[in-house]
Design an enzyme around this catalytic site. Structure first.
Site: not given
Length: 344
Positions: A146-148
């Protein structure tokens, strides 16, 4: 002879950007782009700035799986059955959903839903090249992070490996494109412009992903993770506040610790000043800055990425490059302003 690839789910933000990068990739041939909506439209009609003149087709694995590799950009839960069918046909897969990021199907079930292909979890490699490069090289299924988690893990990995993390609070901020095309189209401009708000409190779905990977690195901690929506189209910044254990590293060696951890990494930049999201826009770069707060004893680490690029699409291409034995940076090198104008 170029490797053939398809993008399944190319009508969304990350799928469309992945298609753009693959269409221009010097060693890959983009054979097909599929969608669950907008079938029959050309991708350059839906996203003119990506300049991909291919028609979005309805998924037909008898035709579209005749490729060397595929990127699956489906929502969480919907991706797993498609990935399973592709793997049965021997297609290498990079999955952009969360379906194969978590190792334990019970944990996945608590945060998402019952897993649709748990038999593949043991095959999947977590697709953060800076941590799992060699495993990705031999993988047939890669779970794109995921980006986070991408920004958070790269910011925290050196400290986690050193075994000095006692507690972590992650204050994260992302542009509205992180919510995906469907959610973004339903969000009125006036609700996000000149506004800032937290969401996913207190159980955001990226928490178990970050905790899982920190534990593998050597920091088995419960994190506090609070994401915020900011009035930007794309870009992401995480601010990590780390309480160190008593036997922590010498404050003077923090910069050395990070420099050693990321020496030679093509897509990690270390900076003296806290980074901004413009510093990394439309690149595959994570820009990191580490600081010691002498008053509190905490370490503050900032990580900035483009949520659509290093947080999703360009990292997927980075993983494909490794899986297919290509130069890791091929097709995703830092773009100049002239190159960006050329594709708009």
């Amino acid at each position: 002879m170029p490797h053939s690839v398809s993008v399944f789910g190319a009508a969304g933000f990350t799928g469309a950007l992945t298609a753009r990068l693959l269409y221009r990739h010097p060693s890959l041939e983009l054979r097909a782009v599929t969608a669950r909506s907008d079938v029959g439209r050309r991708l350059d009609d839906l996203y003119p700035h990506h300049r991909v003149p291919l028609e979005l087709e309805e998924l037909d694995l008898d035709r579209h799986a005749e490729v060397d590799a595929a990127v699956v950009a489906y929502p969480h839960g919907a991706a797993a059955p498609v990935v399973a069918e592709l793997r049965e046909r021997g297609v290498r897969v990079v999955d952009l959903s969360a379906d194969f990021r978590l190792h334990d199907p019970a944990v996945y079930g608590r945060w998402y839903r019952e897993h649709q292909a748990p038999e593949l979890l043991g095959e999947a490699v977590y697709g953060l090249p800076e941590l799992y490069r060699e495993e990705i090289r031999g993988a047939s299924l890669v779970a794109n992070p995921g980006c986070y988690p991408t920004a958070s893990l790269l910011a925290l990995a050196p400290l986690a490996r050193a075994g000095v993390v006692e507690d972590v609070v992650i204050d994260a901020k992302s542009g509205v494109s992180g919510a995906g095309r469907a959610a973004t189209e339903k969000t009125h401009f006036v609700t996000v412009d000149e506004n800032l708000n937290a969401y996913g409190v207190p159980r955001h779905r990226h928490i178990p992903e970050i905790e899982q990977e920190l534990a593998i690195l050597g920091a088995d901690v419960r994190i506090t993770f609070i994401p915020h929506l900011v009035p930007l189209d794309q870009g992401e910044l995480v601010s990590c506040y780390v309480t160190l254990s008593e036997d922590a590293v010498d404050p003077g060696s923090l910069e050395e610790l990070y420099a050693e951890a990321y020496a030679g990494e093509p897509f990690v930049e270390l900076a003296a000043a806290p980074p901004g999201v413009r510093d990394v826009r439309e690149t595959n770069i994570c820009r990191i800055s580490v600081h010691r707060d002498e008053r509190t004893g905490r370490v503050i680490v900032f990580g900035a990425i483009d949520n659509l690029w290093k947080g999703a699409a360009s990292q997927a291409v980075q993983n494909l490059n490794l899986m297919l034995g290509l130069p890791e940076d091929e097709g995703i090198g830092v773009t100049t302003s002239a190159e960006r104008r050329a594709v708009r």
